[in-house]
Design a protein around this motif. Structure first.
Motif, PDB file in Angstrom:
ATOM      1  N   ARG A 129       0.821  -1.226   0.000  1.00 10.58           N
ATOM      2  CA  ARG A 129       0.000   0.000   0.000  1.00 10.58           C
ATOM      3  C   ARG A 129       0.847   1.265   0.000  1.00 10.58           C
ATOM      4  N   GLU A 130       1.857   1.302   0.900  1.00  7.37           N
ATOM      5  CA  GLU A 130       2.591   2.545   1.150  1.00  7.37           C
ATOM      6  C   GLU A 130       3.995   2.587   0.541  1.00  7.37           C
ATOM      7  N   GLY A 131       4.518   1.438   0.161  1.00  8.63           N
ATOM      8  CA  GLY A 131       5.886   1.407  -0.359  1.00  8.63           C
ATOM      9  C   GLY A 131       6.935   1.187   0.714  1.00  8.63           C
ATOM     10  N   SER A 132       6.517   1.242   1.996  1.00  9.06           N
ATOM     11  CA  SER A 132       7.423   0.980   3.113  1.00  9.06           C
ATOM     12  C   SER A 132       6.578   0.566   4.313  1.00  9.06           C
ATOM     13  N   THR A 133       7.261   0.124   5.363  1.00  7.24           N
ATOM     14  CA  THR A 133       6.551  -0.304   6.567  1.00  7.24           C
ATOM     15  C   THR A 133       7.454  -0.146   7.781  1.00  7.24           C
ATOM     16  N   THR A 134       6.837  -0.018   8.934  1.00  6.23           N
ATOM     17  CA  THR A 134       7.586  -0.028  10.194  1.00  6.23           C
ATOM     18  C   THR A 134       7.570  -1.434  10.787  1.00  6.23           C
ATOM     19  N   GLY A 135       6.811  -2.346  10.153  1.00  6.05           N
ATOM     20  CA  GLY A 135       6.706  -3.721  10.630  1.00  6.05           C
ATOM     21  C   GLY A 135       7.942  -4.537  10.290  1.00  6.05           C
ATOM     22  N   GLN A 136       7.997  -5.722  10.865  1.00  3.67           N
ATOM     23  CA  GLN A 136       9.119  -6.635  10.652  1.00  3.67           C
ATOM     24  C   GLN A 136       8.976  -7.350   9.308  1.00  3.67           C
ATOM     25  N   TYR A 137      10.016  -7.286   8.490  1.00  2.00           N
ATOM     26  CA  TYR A 137      10.038  -8.034   7.245  1.00  2.00           C
ATOM     27  C   TYR A 137      11.483  -8.281   6.836  1.00  2.00           C
ATOM     28  N   THR A 138      11.661  -9.225   5.935  1.00  4.54           N
ATOM     29  CA  THR A 138      12.991  -9.554   5.415  1.00  4.54           C
ATOM     30  C   THR A 138      12.983  -9.283   3.923  1.00  4.54           C
ATOM     31  N   GLU A 139      14.047  -8.655   3.454  1.00  7.58           N
ATOM     32  CA  GLU A 139      14.167  -8.361   2.027  1.00  7.58           C
ATOM     33  C   GLU A 139      15.233  -9.257   1.402  1.00  7.58           C
ATOM     34  N   ARG A 140      14.905  -9.808   0.244  1.00 11.60           N
ATOM     35  CA  ARG A 140      15.843 -10.625  -0.532  1.00 11.60           C
ATOM     36  C   ARG A 140      15.697 -10.240  -1.992  1.00 11.60           C
ATOM     37  N   PHE A 141      16.564 -10.806  -2.826  1.00 15.56           N
ATOM     38  CA  PHE A 141      16.496 -10.578  -4.262  1.00 15.56           C
ATOM     39  C   PHE A 141      16.474 -11.918  -4.977  1.00 15.56           C
ATOM     40  N   GLU A 142      15.501 -12.085  -5.863  1.00 15.15           N
ATOM     41  CA  GLU A 142      15.381 -13.302  -6.656  1.00 15.15           C
ATOM     42  C   GLU A 142      15.844 -12.965  -8.070  1.00 15.15           C
ATOM     43  N   ILE A 143      16.822 -13.705  -8.552  1.00 17.16           N
ATOM     44  CA  ILE A 143      17.391 -13.431  -9.869  1.00 17.16           C
ATOM     45  C   ILE A 143      17.346 -14.693 -10.713  1.00 17.16           C
ATOM     46  N   VAL A 144      16.793 -14.565 -11.904  1.00 15.18           N
ATOM     47  CA  VAL A 144      16.802 -15.651 -12.880  1.00 15.18           C
ATOM     48  C   VAL A 144      17.895 -15.317 -13.884  1.00 15.18           C
TER      49      VAL A 144
END
Length: 182
Positions: A129-144
């Motif tokens: 919704r907002e493009g960011s969050t204050t909640g807990q999340y993990t970011e990764r990158f998937e590459i083909v």
């Protein structure tokens, strides 16, 4: 054989087939999640068939960004992915990934890059919704990427952590088609 750290291992295999489905075939929890974060955007639903399991995937474009929202077979959120360009990664992450791919392949070509988020349902909805969050999340990158090897070209899907370190590598099994290729 692929070298991961100091261990030698085979890449696991990935087979994936997407079938477009009607929203009525999707678990209610998945539809509710998507409705809470997409607004009026048109959502396309798919059943993704993999080796030994299946999942549901919603694809939508929001604020000019293409999102893919994946759920397990019961409708529990798994991850959110957004298509990005390799150049949008930081220079450090680009360099780390490039070194990893160059160490595996005599020649390679990146065909798709996605930013992937996992975490609580609330945090993932807020990211969409907002493009960011204050909640807990993990970011990764998937590459083909396609990789030229001594046995010919091979297609892989790799998952990298937020710093560009390889976490998982899957060899993509090509789908048999009923069409004749000339």
């Amino acid at each position: 054989f692929l070298t991961i750290g100091y261990n030698t291992a085979h890449a696991q295999q990935k087979y994936e087939r997407e079938i477009r489905i009607r929203p009525e075939a999707v678990p209610a929890t998945a539809k509710a999640f998507v409705a809470a974060c997409t607004g009026k955007e048109k959502v396309h639903w798919y059943k993704e068939i993999n080796l030994g399991f299946y999942s549901f995937e919603a694809k939508a474009t929001r604020n000019g960004r293409r999102y893919s929202i994946e759920f397990d077979s019961l409708g529990v959120i798994q991850d959110v992915e957004i298509v990005i360009r390799f150049e949008h990664l930081t220079n450090v992450v680009q360099r780390t990934i490039t070194e990893e791919l160059a160490g595996r392949c005599s020649k390679y070509r990146i065909t798709r890059v996605q930013r992937q988020w996992t975490g609580s349902a609330n945090a993932l909805q807020e990211v969409i919704r907002e493009g960011s969050t204050t909640g807990q999340y993990t970011e990764r990158f998937e590459i083909v990427f396609s990789c030229k090897t001594d046995k010919g070209p091979v297609l892989y899907e790799a998952l990298f952590d937020a710093l560009g370190n390889l976490e998982n590598l899957l060899e993509i099994i090509p789908r048999n088609t009923d069409n004749l290729d000339y």
